[in-house]
Design an enzyme around this catalytic site. Structure first.
Site, PDB file in Angstrom:
ATOM      1  N   GLU A 157       4.077  60.823 -18.839  1.00 33.51           N
ATOM      2  CA  GLU A 157       2.962  61.477 -19.551  1.00 33.51           C
ATOM      3  C   GLU A 157       1.613  60.886 -19.135  1.00 33.51           C
ATOM      4  O   GLU A 157       0.626  61.615 -19.001  1.00 33.51           O
ATOM      5  CB  GLU A 157       3.170  61.336 -21.058  1.00 33.51           C
ATOM      6  CG  GLU A 157       4.360  62.178 -21.530  1.00 33.51           C
ATOM      7  CD  GLU A 157       4.736  61.876 -22.969  1.00 33.51           C
ATOM      8  OE1 GLU A 157       5.129  60.721 -23.244  1.00 33.51           O
ATOM      9  OE2 GLU A 157       4.629  62.769 -23.809  1.00 33.51           O
TER      10      GLU A 157
ATOM     11  N   ALA B 211       6.588  54.574 -23.474  1.00 30.89           N
ATOM     12  CA  ALA B 211       6.060  53.893 -24.654  1.00 30.89           C
ATOM     13  C   ALA B 211       7.021  52.752 -25.001  1.00 30.89           C
ATOM     14  O   ALA B 211       8.195  52.788 -24.626  1.00 30.89           O
ATOM     15  CB  ALA B 211       5.950  54.876 -25.805  1.00 30.89           C
TER      16      ALA B 211
ATOM     17  N   GLY C  76       6.547  58.035 -21.692  1.00 32.74           N
ATOM     18  CA  GLY C  76       5.093  57.861 -21.713  1.00 32.74           C
ATOM     19  C   GLY C  76       4.528  57.544 -20.341  1.00 32.74           C
ATOM     20  O   GLY C  76       3.345  57.796 -20.089  1.00 32.74           O
TER      21      GLY C  76
ATOM     22  N   GLU D 137      13.083  61.172 -23.657  1.00 37.77           N
ATOM     23  CA  GLU D 137      12.984  60.920 -25.102  1.00 37.77           C
ATOM     24  C   GLU D 137      14.144  61.529 -25.891  1.00 37.77           C
ATOM     25  O   GLU D 137      14.528  61.014 -26.939  1.00 37.77           O
ATOM     26  CB  GLU D 137      11.647  61.454 -25.649  1.00 37.77           C
ATOM     27  CG  GLU D 137      10.425  60.653 -25.217  1.00 37.77           C
ATOM     28  CD  GLU D 137       9.846  61.097 -23.872  1.00 37.77           C
ATOM     29  OE1 GLU D 137      10.499  61.872 -23.148  1.00 37.77           O
ATOM     30  OE2 GLU D 137       8.727  60.645 -23.553  1.00 37.77           O
TER      31      GLU D 137
HETATM   32  N1  CAA Z   1      10.082  49.942 -24.039  1.00 33.94           N
HETATM   33  C1  CAA Z   1      10.314  48.648 -24.240  1.00 33.94           C
HETATM   34  N2  CAA Z   1      11.000  47.867 -23.374  1.00 33.94           N
HETATM   35  C2  CAA Z   1      11.472  48.433 -22.277  1.00 33.94           C
HETATM   36  C3  CAA Z   1      11.277  49.798 -21.993  1.00 33.94           C
HETATM   37  C4  CAA Z   1      10.532  50.568 -22.937  1.00 33.94           C
HETATM   38  N3  CAA Z   1      10.252  51.866 -22.733  1.00 33.94           N
HETATM   39  N4  CAA Z   1      11.871  50.086 -20.819  1.00 33.94           N
HETATM   40  C5  CAA Z   1      12.425  48.947 -20.387  1.00 33.94           C
HETATM   41  N5  CAA Z   1      12.180  47.945 -21.247  1.00 33.94           N
HETATM   42  C6  CAA Z   1      12.622  46.552 -21.184  1.00 33.94           C
HETATM   43  C7  CAA Z   1      14.108  46.428 -21.472  1.00 33.94           C
HETATM   44  O1  CAA Z   1      14.350  46.408 -22.847  1.00 33.94           O
HETATM   45  C8  CAA Z   1      14.404  45.119 -20.790  1.00 33.94           C
HETATM   46  O2  CAA Z   1      13.960  44.059 -21.633  1.00 33.94           O
HETATM   47  P1  CAA Z   1      14.924  42.801 -21.944  1.00 33.94           P
HETATM   48  O3  CAA Z   1      15.055  42.136 -20.608  1.00 33.94           O
HETATM   49  O4  CAA Z   1      14.140  42.018 -22.934  1.00 33.94           O
HETATM   50  O5  CAA Z   1      16.202  43.366 -22.456  1.00 33.94           O
HETATM   51  C9  CAA Z   1      13.498  45.125 -19.560  1.00 33.94           C
HETATM   52  O6  CAA Z   1      12.472  46.075 -19.857  1.00 33.94           O
HETATM   53  C10 CAA Z   1      14.203  45.565 -18.294  1.00 33.94           C
HETATM   54  O7  CAA Z   1      14.812  46.835 -18.556  1.00 33.94           O
HETATM   55  P2  CAA Z   1      16.296  47.202 -18.097  1.00 33.94           P
HETATM   56  O8  CAA Z   1      17.164  45.979 -18.171  1.00 33.94           O
HETATM   57  O9  CAA Z   1      16.727  48.389 -18.856  1.00 33.94           O
HETATM   58  O10 CAA Z   1      16.018  47.556 -16.547  1.00 33.94           O
HETATM   59  P3  CAA Z   1      16.895  48.499 -15.595  1.00 33.94           P
HETATM   60  O11 CAA Z   1      16.351  48.277 -14.237  1.00 33.94           O
HETATM   61  O12 CAA Z   1      18.343  48.297 -15.826  1.00 33.94           O
HETATM   62  O13 CAA Z   1      16.562  50.001 -16.065  1.00 33.94           O
HETATM   63  C11 CAA Z   1      15.087  51.798 -16.721  1.00 33.94           C
HETATM   64  C12 CAA Z   1      15.274  50.544 -15.833  1.00 33.94           C
HETATM   65  C13 CAA Z   1      15.999  52.916 -16.224  1.00 33.94           C
HETATM   66  C14 CAA Z   1      13.622  52.227 -16.585  1.00 33.94           C
HETATM   67  C15 CAA Z   1      15.431  51.458 -18.202  1.00 33.94           C
HETATM   68  O14 CAA Z   1      14.743  50.276 -18.564  1.00 33.94           O
HETATM   69  C16 CAA Z   1      15.092  52.536 -19.188  1.00 33.94           C
HETATM   70  O15 CAA Z   1      15.787  53.534 -19.273  1.00 33.94           O
HETATM   71  N6  CAA Z   1      13.993  52.339 -19.977  1.00 33.94           N
HETATM   72  C17 CAA Z   1      13.626  53.225 -21.048  1.00 33.94           C
HETATM   73  C18 CAA Z   1      13.033  54.522 -20.509  1.00 33.94           C
HETATM   74  C19 CAA Z   1      12.661  55.436 -21.669  1.00 33.94           C
HETATM   75  O16 CAA Z   1      13.511  55.865 -22.429  1.00 33.94           O
HETATM   76  N7  CAA Z   1      11.356  55.751 -21.792  1.00 33.94           N
HETATM   77  C20 CAA Z   1      10.878  56.556 -22.868  1.00 33.94           C
HETATM   78  C21 CAA Z   1      10.337  55.689 -23.958  1.00 33.94           C
HETATM   79  S1  CAA Z   1       9.889  56.592 -25.382  1.00 33.94           S
HETATM   80  C22 CAA Z   1       8.466  57.309 -24.998  1.00 33.94           C
HETATM   81  O17 CAA Z   1       7.882  57.087 -23.948  1.00 33.94           O
HETATM   82  C23 CAA Z   1       7.961  58.259 -26.052  1.00 33.94           C
HETATM   83  C24 CAA Z   1       6.776  59.026 -25.647  1.00 33.94           C
HETATM   84  O18 CAA Z   1       6.728  60.201 -25.622  1.00 33.94           O
HETATM   85  C25 CAA Z   1       5.572  58.403 -25.312  1.00 33.94           C
END
Ligand code: CAA
Length: 259
Positions: A108, A62, A105, A128
């Site tokens: 999911e 998400a 998400g 999360e």
């Molecule tokens: N939401 C919004 N933006 C996101 C995102 C997310 N879930 N995941 C990545 N991005 C964005 C980053 O903010 C970044 O944007 P900017 O360039 O503007 O800073 C861009 O995508 C690239 O991301 P990274 O620089 O972090 O890329 P990476 O290759 O170094 O890492 C990754 C990849 C391991 C997937 C890392 O991006 C990450 O950990 N993302 C978050 C994963 C996460 O926590 N997901 C759960 C979200 S909450 C949820 O899903 C709740 C639910 O139950 C539904």
């Protein structure tokens, strides 16, 4: 457009397309995906739906940027994520084609699909806990029903990544495909499936899903009644006659698209 749609024969491919946010699901993307799939679901020319992302990322979850500043009242009043219930009512079989990250998400979304086909690079996870929340699109429920309580606890409470081999071993992933020509091979798989009787595909899906909601005794009766009802379809006659006549069955001739 946050989601690109393409129909090839009887297969619809929905490709998440927010590369700058690693295909994170904001409200707009969720709405685009679900509202369009709802329409495809009703089309007799569609026998299977494939949801995919890019080679490196299926979906990073998400949209954290969209959620970060929201308070309880906003989440509650918007019923944030509530629209996903429409997705879970899609009758047509849905395949998640996962290459790269499927986190939060994203994991999911894959679990809401009926079959998860993963490339060798796929990585799953429910991280999360690291954001101070819990999964909100069914992760605690669907992961538990797929892998059991102990494993779901371990994965969700640690928030760790799950490599594809482990994901297959614990029953999260249906099948692993080589990275080379991944999507081409998934589409081939989906085309074969889509050529079966749509009625029988829907009936199979409904009956399997019913098993999660009722006792074995009730589920067996449910299945038997649906089995009986299929004897009132042209597809049952076509399938069984084709076998007896030693030829291939042609279930969807009137719905074949011209290439
Ligand atoms: N939401 C919004 N933006 C996101 C995102 C997310 N879930 N995941 C990545 N991005 C964005 C980053 O903010 C970044 O944007 P900017 O360039 O503007 O800073 C861009 O995508 C690239 O991301 P990274 O620089 O972090 O890329 P990476 O290759 O170094 O890492 C990754 C990849 C391991 C997937 C890392 O991006 C990450 O950990 N993302 C978050 C994963 C996460 O926590 N997901 C759960 C979200 S909450 C949820 O899903 C709740 C639910 O139950 C539904």
């Amino acid at each position: 457009m946050n989601v690109l749609f393409e129909q090839i024969d009887r297969v619809v491919i929905a490709k998440l397309n927010r590369p700058s946010a690693l295909n994170a699901l904001n409200s707009e993307t969720m709405y685009e995906l679900i509202s369009k799939l709802k329409k495809y679901d009703q089309s007799p020319s569609v026998g299977c739906i494939v949801i995919t992302g890019s080679e490196n990322v299926f979906c990073a979850g998400a949209d954290i940027k969209e959620m970060a500043s929201k308070n309880f009242s906003q989440m509650f009043e918007e019923d944030y994520f509530g629209y996903w219930e429409v997705f879970s009512k899609i009758k047509t079989p849905v395949i998640a084609a996962v290459s790269g990250y499927a986190l939060g998400g994203g994991c999911e979304l894959a679990m809401m699909c009926d079959i998860i086909l993963a490339s060798e690079t796929a990585v799953f996870g429910q991280p999360e806990i690291k954001l101070g929340v819990i999964p909100g699109i069914g992760g605690t429920q669907r992961l538990t029903s797929l892998v059991g309580k102990s494993k779901a606890m371990e994965l969700i409470l640690s928030g760790r990544n799950i490599e594809v081999e482990e994901a297959e071993k614990i029953g999260l992933v249906s099948k692993i495909f080589p990275q080379t020509n991944f999507l081409t091979n998934v589409i081939k798989y989906a085309k074969d499936l889509a050529n079966y009787s749509k009625t029988a595909l829907i009936a199979s899906k409904e009956s399997i899903n019913q098993s999660l909601e009722c006792s074995l005794k009730d589920g067996i009766v449910f299945e038997r009644r649906i089995f009986h009802s299929l004897f009132n379809t042209k597809d049952q006659k076509e399938g069984m006659n084709a076998f007896l006549e030693k030829r291939s069955a042609n279930f969807n001739s009137m719905y074949q698209l011209k290439n």
